[in-house]
Design a protein around this motif. Sequence first.
Motif, PDB file in Angstrom:
ATOM      1  N   MET A  39     -39.429  31.744  36.119  1.00 27.28           N
ATOM      2  CA  MET A  39     -37.844  31.388  35.859  1.00 27.28           C
ATOM      3  C   MET A  39     -37.476  33.146  34.789  1.00 27.28           C
ATOM      4  SD  MET A  39     -37.409  26.875  35.879  1.00 27.28           S
ATOM      5  CE  MET A  39     -39.185  27.421  34.599  1.00 27.28           C
ATOM      6  N   ALA A  40     -36.414  33.225  35.840  1.00 22.48           N
ATOM      7  CA  ALA A  40     -35.726  33.553  34.758  1.00 22.48           C
ATOM      8  C   ALA A  40     -34.538  33.854  33.766  1.00 22.48           C
ATOM      9  CB  ALA A  40     -34.458  34.930  36.251  1.00 22.48           C
ATOM     10  N   GLN A  41     -35.351  34.026  32.655  1.00 25.94           N
ATOM     11  CA  GLN A  41     -34.484  33.783  31.073  1.00 25.94           C
ATOM     12  C   GLN A  41     -33.962  34.155  30.750  1.00 25.94           C
ATOM     13  OE1 GLN A  41     -37.002  31.227  28.997  1.00 25.94           O
ATOM     14  NE2 GLN A  41     -38.675  30.109  30.211  1.00 25.94           N
ATOM     15  N   THR A  42     -34.028  35.070  31.633  1.00 23.19           N
ATOM     16  CA  THR A  42     -33.084  36.913  31.054  1.00 23.19           C
ATOM     17  C   THR A  42     -32.232  37.390  32.046  1.00 23.19           C
ATOM     18  OG1 THR A  42     -34.661  38.449  31.403  1.00 23.19           O
ATOM     19  CG2 THR A  42     -34.955  37.370  28.855  1.00 23.19           C
ATOM     20  N   GLY A  43     -30.751  37.666  31.761  1.00 27.05           N
ATOM     21  CA  GLY A  43     -30.241  38.180  32.755  1.00 27.05           C
ATOM     22  C   GLY A  43     -29.066  37.000  33.274  1.00 27.05           C
ATOM     23  N   HIS A  44     -29.385  37.731  34.781  1.00 18.00           N
ATOM     24  CA  HIS A  44     -28.189  36.121  35.384  1.00 18.00           C
ATOM     25  C   HIS A  44     -29.709  34.819  35.723  1.00 18.00           C
ATOM     26  CE1 HIS A  44     -25.680  39.044  35.919  1.00 18.00           C
ATOM     27  NE2 HIS A  44     -26.264  40.047  36.961  1.00 18.00           N
ATOM     28  N   LEU A  45     -28.687  33.410  35.372  1.00 18.54           N
ATOM     29  CA  LEU A  45     -29.139  32.646  35.745  1.00 18.54           C
ATOM     30  C   LEU A  45     -29.382  32.079  37.381  1.00 18.54           C
ATOM     31  CD1 LEU A  45     -27.773  29.809  33.486  1.00 18.54           C
ATOM     32  CD2 LEU A  45     -30.366  30.781  33.176  1.00 18.54           C
ATOM     33  N   LYS A  46     -30.820  31.660  38.060  1.00 13.38           N
ATOM     34  CA  LYS A  46     -30.956  31.433  39.562  1.00 13.38           C
ATOM     35  C   LYS A  46     -30.532  30.099  39.445  1.00 13.38           C
ATOM     36  CE  LYS A  46     -34.061  32.341  43.238  1.00 13.38           C
ATOM     37  NZ  LYS A  46     -35.119  32.794  43.464  1.00 13.38           N
ATOM     38  N   ILE A  47     -30.164  29.498  40.028  1.00  7.77           N
ATOM     39  CA  ILE A  47     -29.239  28.270  40.136  1.00  7.77           C
ATOM     40  C   ILE A  47     -29.732  28.275  42.040  1.00  7.77           C
ATOM     41  CG2 ILE A  47     -27.728  26.907  39.514  1.00  7.77           C
ATOM     42  CD1 ILE A  47     -28.914  27.577  37.418  1.00  7.77           C
ATOM     43  N   LEU A  48     -29.956  26.586  41.857  1.00  9.55           N
ATOM     44  CA  LEU A  48     -29.742  26.071  42.858  1.00  9.55           C
ATOM     45  C   LEU A  48     -29.147  24.541  43.476  1.00  9.55           C
ATOM     46  CD1 LEU A  48     -31.170  25.595  46.282  1.00  9.55           C
ATOM     47  CD2 LEU A  48     -33.170  25.027  45.377  1.00  9.55           C
ATOM     48  N   ILE A  49     -28.215  23.994  43.969  1.00 12.67           N
ATOM     49  CA  ILE A  49     -27.630  23.328  43.970  1.00 12.67           C
ATOM     50  C   ILE A  49     -27.520  22.629  45.318  1.00 12.67           C
ATOM     51  CG2 ILE A  49     -25.489  22.259  44.319  1.00 12.67           C
ATOM     52  CD1 ILE A  49     -24.130  24.615  42.426  1.00 12.67           C
ATOM     53  N   LEU A  50     -28.417  21.459  45.114  1.00 10.09           N
ATOM     54  CA  LEU A  50     -29.110  20.121  46.372  1.00 10.09           C
ATOM     55  C   LEU A  50     -28.335  19.719  46.488  1.00 10.09           C
ATOM     56  CD1 LEU A  50     -32.527  20.727  46.247  1.00 10.09           C
ATOM     57  CD2 LEU A  50     -31.161  21.778  48.071  1.00 10.09           C
ATOM     58  N   GLU A  51     -26.778  19.179  47.809  1.00 10.13           N
ATOM     59  CA  GLU A  51     -25.412  18.333  47.410  1.00 10.13           C
ATOM     60  C   GLU A  51     -26.317  17.531  48.695  1.00 10.13           C
ATOM     61  OE1 GLU A  51     -21.451  17.826  48.911  1.00 10.13           O
ATOM     62  OE2 GLU A  51     -21.669  19.835  47.711  1.00 10.13           O
ATOM     63  N   THR A  52     -26.551  15.730  48.106  1.00 10.17           N
ATOM     64  CA  THR A  52     -26.702  14.723  48.728  1.00 10.17           C
ATOM     65  C   THR A  52     -26.034  14.134  49.200  1.00 10.17           C
ATOM     66  OG1 THR A  52     -28.064  13.824  46.659  1.00 10.17           O
ATOM     67  CG2 THR A  52     -29.749  15.169  48.245  1.00 10.17           C
ATOM     68  N   ARG A  53     -25.134  13.559  48.131  1.00  9.54           N
ATOM     69  CA  ARG A  53     -23.831  12.662  47.800  1.00  9.54           C
ATOM     70  C   ARG A  53     -22.795  13.105  48.162  1.00  9.54           C
ATOM     71  NH1 ARG A  53     -26.710   8.156  45.107  1.00  9.54           N
ATOM     72  NH2 ARG A  53     -24.948   6.554  45.496  1.00  9.54           N
ATOM     73  N   LYS A  54     -22.131  11.892  49.088  1.00  7.05           N
ATOM     74  CA  LYS A  54     -20.374  12.324  48.872  1.00  7.05           C
ATOM     75  C   LYS A  54     -20.052  11.046  48.655  1.00  7.05           C
ATOM     76  CE  LYS A  54     -21.489  15.187  53.073  1.00  7.05           C
ATOM     77  NZ  LYS A  54     -21.280  16.391  52.402  1.00  7.05           N
ATOM     78  N   LEU A  55     -19.849  11.594  47.437  1.00 10.16           N
ATOM     79  CA  LEU A  55     -18.816  10.174  46.533  1.00 10.16           C
ATOM     80  C   LEU A  55     -17.295  10.137  46.639  1.00 10.16           C
ATOM     81  CD1 LEU A  55     -20.419  10.287  43.203  1.00 10.16           C
ATOM     82  CD2 LEU A  55     -21.163   9.240  44.862  1.00 10.16           C
ATOM     83  N   SER A  56     -16.576   9.324  46.295  1.00  9.76           N
ATOM     84  CA  SER A  56     -15.969   8.808  46.657  1.00  9.76           C
ATOM     85  C   SER A  56     -15.045   9.131  46.993  1.00  9.76           C
ATOM     86  CB  SER A  56     -14.820   7.376  45.409  1.00  9.76           C
ATOM     87  OG  SER A  56     -15.704   7.079  45.200  1.00  9.76           O
ATOM     88  N   TYR A  57     -13.860  10.118  47.975  1.00  8.76           N
ATOM     89  CA  TYR A  57     -13.283  11.173  48.522  1.00  8.76           C
ATOM     90  C   TYR A  57     -13.706  12.345  48.297  1.00  8.76           C
ATOM     91  CZ  TYR A  57     -10.312   6.406  47.319  1.00  8.76           C
ATOM     92  OH  TYR A  57     -10.271   4.931  47.656  1.00  8.76           O
ATOM     93  N   GLY A  58     -14.921  12.453  48.301  1.00 11.97           N
ATOM     94  CA  GLY A  58     -15.219  13.633  48.927  1.00 11.97           C
ATOM     95  C   GLY A  58     -15.195  14.699  47.020  1.00 11.97           C
ATOM     96  N   SER A  59     -15.190  13.580  46.104  1.00 10.17           N
ATOM     97  CA  SER A  59     -15.678  14.353  45.105  1.00 10.17           C
ATOM     98  C   SER A  59     -16.159  15.053  44.639  1.00 10.17           C
ATOM     99  CB  SER A  59     -15.298  12.629  43.939  1.00 10.17           C
ATOM    100  OG  SER A  59     -16.485  12.350  43.752  1.00 10.17           O
ATOM    101  N   SER A  60     -17.737  14.220  44.495  1.00 10.70           N
ATOM    102  CA  SER A  60     -18.698  15.144  44.299  1.00 10.70           C
ATOM    103  C   SER A  60     -18.880  16.623  45.427  1.00 10.70           C
ATOM    104  CB  SER A  60     -19.785  14.427  44.947  1.00 10.70           C
ATOM    105  OG  SER A  60     -20.249  13.931  46.165  1.00 10.70           O
ATOM    106  N   GLY A  61     -18.957  16.678  46.352  1.00 11.34           N
ATOM    107  CA  GLY A  61     -18.435  18.307  46.952  1.00 11.34           C
ATOM    108  C   GLY A  61     -17.776  18.666  46.275  1.00 11.34           C
ATOM    109  N   VAL A  62     -16.398  18.254  45.769  1.00 11.71           N
ATOM    110  CA  VAL A  62     -15.819  19.379  45.233  1.00 11.71           C
ATOM    111  C   VAL A  62     -15.542  19.664  43.712  1.00 11.71           C
ATOM    112  CG1 VAL A  62     -12.927  19.330  43.674  1.00 11.71           C
ATOM    113  CG2 VAL A  62     -13.260  17.903  46.231  1.00 11.71           C
ATOM    114  N   PHE A  63     -16.527  18.543  43.331  1.00 13.37           N
ATOM    115  CA  PHE A  63     -17.175  19.647  41.809  1.00 13.37           C
ATOM    116  C   PHE A  63     -17.750  20.301  42.106  1.00 13.37           C
ATOM    117  CE2 PHE A  63     -15.941  14.800  40.602  1.00 13.37           C
ATOM    118  CZ  PHE A  63     -15.072  14.709  39.994  1.00 13.37           C
TER     119      PHE A  63
END
Length: 398
Positions: free
Chosen positions: A1-25
């Motif tokens: 894992m790249a612990q130096t320099g830029h972070l490598k992040i994976l967002i896996l969005e699985t839920r649609k919470l109230s009024y689409g809030s989780s997607g917004v966050f």
Amino acid sequence: MAQTGHLKILILETRKLSYGSSGVFLALIRDILKGHGEDVTHCIINDPEADSLLLESFTGKSFDAVIDINSILPLAECDNGSRYLDGINAPFINIIADHPMHVHRYLEVKLKRYYVICLDAHHKEYIDRYYTHIRKTVAIPFGGIKNLTDGKNSGWYSYSQFKERKYHILFPATYTPPSYYRQVMEETNIIYIKQAEEIMQGIMEGDQSPVHELYRNITSWKEERFANRMYKARYIDRYIRDCLRDMAVTALLEEGYKIDVAGARWEMYNGRYKDRLVIHGEKPYTDIPALMADSQVVLNVQPLFTEAPHDRVFNAMVNGTAVLTGTCSYIEENYKENMLVFGTGDITESIKNMAGILNSTEKLYKMASSLSKASENETWDNRCARIISFIKEILNVL
């Protein structure tokens, strides 16, 4: 894992919470982290089984973190019975948007590299106590989202603008008649009714303990099964929330205030002064900042969180709006003098005592202005900086 320099992040969005809030966050987290120079991939998983090929494409790959909100992914399995998340070479961070009891099924899964961000310090303590396989937990509340649709980006509103706002009191929230969850409890386990009444009595008498402590005080549940029992009794929490929400709205209507409400099921409110409700219906979460920016006061009824405020509070602050709210320790310590805070012991009396401010545009503007100036510490930029720090802290101990 790249612990130096830029972070490598994976967002896996699985839920649609109230009024689409989780997607917004998650979109905010993605964009702000990218703005920090981090390498972020954001994928929407509508169904882990139907999207199994997409999930499998990440197995064997390395990231500095995989992130989701109220994720269902801990339960997702590969064909060989192993967990998808264990096949990705990365710590998994589940951001919990409610009390942990409501997502017990996903928290109890013993992933190899499981981490949690929750909203309230008491939620952190609960997770640390009952989900010992989770390696590290941190409490970071959600941030405020500013309305940018009118081009006012400064965060400052003049008195003349404030005075011309369309709505006096806005309550962006869902309504569920308390009778609904009372019926659910009756059908699930009749003992829950008695327990709910005991807990409610304690709250009305001013007990500000976390909800799980209130449960613990009235039951003899064994420690090793406590989290599972809390999950089964979670409708008590929903019922009490709905009771408090109903009481606060009713108290305001009885005092003659008109309330603009945005959310589902408000047509089911049947109080004596229901004609004073102005129902805007369900609105996507993205529309809420604009409604707040056109309101003088935002009502917040706390969801039994005793440390951190609901995101309604922070959204109101960044949009230059006064706040009428139930209490919690964060508000008591930071904003009590700049918000209209009612206790749960006697909501009606509290609101009666606030008439001098609620009926004064000048006083509301003064409160809103002070909150607007303080809101720079309550934004998603601030929260994402803390999320980055949490990820780096995780990487230092892996």
